[in-house]
Design an enzyme around this catalytic site. Structure first.
Site, short mmCIF file in Angstrom:
data_model
loop_
_atom_site.label_atom_id
_atom_site.label_comp_id
_atom_site.label_asym_id
_atom_site.label_seq_id
_atom_site.Cartn_x
_atom_site.Cartn_y
_atom_site.Cartn_z
N ASP A 213 1.01 2.63 3.70
CA ASP A 213 0.21 3.74 3.16
C ASP A 213 1.10 4.97 2.97
OD1 ASP A 213 -1.85 5.24 2.18
OD2 ASP A 213 -2.92 5.47 4.08
N HIS B 284 0.85 -1.21 0.00
CA HIS B 284 0.00 0.00 0.00
C HIS B 284 0.88 1.25 0.00
CE1 HIS B 284 -3.89 1.99 1.70
NE2 HIS B 284 -3.22 2.83 0.92
N HIS C 238 -10.44 0.76 1.38
CA HIS C 238 -10.28 1.83 2.36
C HIS C 238 -11.68 2.00 2.96
CE1 HIS C 238 -9.07 6.20 3.33
NE2 HIS C 238 -10.38 6.18 3.51
N HIS D 48 -5.38 -0.39 5.96
CA HIS D 48 -5.04 0.41 7.15
C HIS D 48 -6.08 0.38 8.29
CE1 HIS D 48 -7.42 3.10 4.72
NE2 HIS D 48 -6.41 3.60 4.04
N ARG E 149 2.34 8.57 -6.77
CA ARG E 149 1.93 9.89 -7.30
C ARG E 149 2.19 10.10 -8.79
NH1 ARG E 149 -1.28 10.31 -3.02
NH2 ARG E 149 -0.35 11.22 -1.18
N HIS F 265 1.65 5.18 -2.25
CA HIS F 265 1.22 6.16 -3.25
C HIS F 265 2.49 6.71 -3.88
CE1 HIS F 265 -2.98 6.34 -1.77
NE2 HIS F 265 -2.42 6.00 -0.63
N HIS G 222 3.24 14.12 0.54
CA HIS G 222 2.66 15.42 0.20
C HIS G 222 3.76 16.47 0.33
CE1 HIS G 222 -1.45 13.99 0.00
NE2 HIS G 222 -1.30 13.38 1.16
N ASN H 26 -4.82 6.56 -7.12
CA ASN H 26 -5.26 7.97 -7.08
C ASN H 26 -4.20 8.89 -7.67
OD1 ASN H 26 -3.73 7.40 -4.75
ND2 ASN H 26 -4.76 8.94 -3.52
N ASP I 283 -9.39 3.23 -3.14
CA ASP I 283 -8.56 3.91 -2.16
C ASP I 283 -9.36 4.91 -1.31
OD1 ASP I 283 -5.97 4.20 -0.99
OD2 ASP I 283 -6.01 6.22 -1.78
O1 DOR Z 1 -3.83 9.63 4.69
C1 DOR Z 1 -4.08 9.18 3.58
N1 DOR Z 1 -3.52 9.68 2.46
N2 DOR Z 1 -4.93 8.16 3.48
C2 DOR Z 1 -5.37 7.72 2.29
O2 DOR Z 1 -6.12 6.79 2.27
C3 DOR Z 1 -4.93 8.39 1.05
C4 DOR Z 1 -3.64 9.03 1.22
C5 DOR Z 1 -3.23 9.94 0.09
O3 DOR Z 1 -3.41 9.59 -1.09
O4 DOR Z 1 -2.65 10.99 0.36
#
Ligand code: DOR
Length: 431
Positions: free
Chosen positions: A307, A62, A181, A234, A66, A64, A311, A96, A154
């Site tokens: 997860d 799991h 999720h 999660h 990006r 991301h 960011h 996503n 997700d």
């Molecule tokens: O905290 C999270 N951020 N939970 C998620 O399920 C998605 C993820 C994200 O894509 O930033």
């Protein structure tokens, strides 16, 4: 090409192996585990791993990454570097992205970028609905042919139970898992953190446990109805652990994961409006943390994932209400698992690493997860005695949004080996 890992403690949970042994790798595969014929191996191909754990390459099911579309947060290259540095040889990437990973060309693009970067096996997870909009089913069969290993909407969970049923019936037909999720968005409303004393004190709208538990219960019931392999992402609440425990007792095809933040942190970390403690599902209470640990220990929780949700700094430096939820995890997971679960005896190292190797490989149906003779030589060597401090600025991930900065950990990946090739040594990528 040969590589001999000499003198380590080999743990292969799938094969039930836990013993001092050498591991010989030839042409990208494990060719022997035991006392290897080192006389024939050139000295430059021998690595002394005494005092270290030799494991199947870790798999994080799991993450991301990006890419495409959100490369200011992370991309497949930086995410692969973070994976390799953290000891992961395989990662499953959530859909996503922008555009959403809801069709075969994007799935193929992600696979190709992962191969071209060559630092980790990047396995795409396809969206279950087009555009993650929850309205019409995406081309699941085509994405399976393109290399998707699982399906998920997700953080945009499908509210429509009828459509979810159809998705599960499709996934069952293709023998791929759905990863869910669990969040009832209508109950979550515009909640920002766990609902309780801390949210009240901070004046932030709360997210009750039932947000997760209502959705977990529905998905368990749909798994029972359809027989689809259903993996709950999660898990963060005591009640969700209990629901899954009961579902397993009833023989429903459910598996689940938790992440380090849910067995180490509580919602009190949000005090001060700390946006690095903002995550979805939210950090819960000490009672939930204990329940998650108990679920890991008794096998209710099958997998430890991260997860990994990068960011950008400017996004997290916003007001709590507008900062996006998410925590990066690839580079801190091994240290947190060893320090918070293995050292205090909550899990043995064999149990802990089964949840990061054989079990995710089995759920996703991907190679790896074992050191059996002939297996692909994805191997992680861990130094269990290595003490280190998390310094966000030193992490390989493009983003630095971790609440674990400054934390002292014991245990770190020393070598990450992908297909017989050392891709990371002591945290440094081998170019
Ligand atoms: O905290 C999270 N951020 N939970 C998620 O399920 C998605 C993820 C994200 O894509 O930033």
């Amino acid at each position: 090409m040969q590589l001999l890992l000499k003198g380590g403690r080999v743990i292969d949970p799938l094969a039930g192996v836990d013993r001092a042994a050498d591991v010989l790798v030839e042409d990208g595969r494990v060719s022997a585990v035991g006392a290897a014929p080192d006389a024939k191996i050139p000295a430059e191909c021998v690595v002394d791993v005494s005092g270290k754990l030799v494991l199947p390459g870790l798999i994080d099911m799991h993450v991301h990454l990006r890419e495409p579309g959100l490369e200011h947060k992370e991309d497949i290259e930086t995410g692969s570097r973070a994976a390799a540095a953290g000891g992961f040889t395989g990662v499953a990437a959530m859909p996503n992205t922008i555009p959403v990973t809801d069709n075969r060309p994007i799935v193929e693009y992600i696979c190709k970028r992962g191969r071209d970067v060559g630092l980790a096996r990047v396995c795409p997870i396809g969206a279950v609905t087009k555009g993650l909009l929850g309205e019409s089913m995406a081309e699941i069969g085509e994405m399976v042919e393109g290399g998707a290993v699982a399906f998920s909407d997700d953080a945009f969970p499908l509210a429509d139970s009828g459509l979810m049923r159809h998705v599960m019936e499709y996934c069952r037909m293709f023998n791929v898992p759905v990863i869910l999720h669990c969040e009832d968005k209508s109950l979550a409303g515009d909640g920002l953190m766990n609902e309780g004393l801390t949210s009240t004190m901070l004046g932030l709208r709360g997210i009750p446990d039932e947000v997760e538990e209502i959705s977990t219960a529905r998905n368990i019931l749909l798994a029972r109805l359809t027989g689809c392999r259903t993996h709950i992402a999660h898990v963060s609440t005591k009640g969700a652990v209990e629901l899954i425990r009961r579902a397993k007792e009833d023989g429903i095809p459910v598996t689940c994961e938790t992440c380090p933040q849910y067995f180490t942190l509580t919602d009190e970390l949000v005090v001060g409006y700390n946006t690095n403690a903002k995550v979805s599902p939210p950090l819960r209470t000490a009672e939930d943390v204990e329940a998650v640990k108990a679920g890991l220990a008794d096998g209710t929780i099958d997998v430890i994932a991260t997860d990994h949700a990068p960011h950008a700094i400017e996004e997290k430096e916003a007001e709590f209400a507008v900062a996006p939820p998410g925590i990066i995890g690839l580079e801190t997971s091994v240290g947190l698992v060893m320090t918070e679960l293995v050292a205090p005896g909550i899990l043995s190292d064999v149990q802990a690493f089964e949840k990061m190797t054989a079990t995710p490989a089995k759920i996703l149906g991907i190679p790896g997860g074992t050191l059996a003779k002939g297996a692909v030589a994805d191997i992680t060597v861990i130094d269990p005695a290595r003490e280190w401090v998390v310094r966000p600025e030193e992490l390989k991930s493009k983003s630095k949004n971790t609440p674990f900065g400054g934390r002292s950990l014991c245990g770190k990946a020393a070598l990450t080996i992908l297909g017989g090739k050392v891709v990371c040594r002591d945290g440094e990528i081998v170019e």
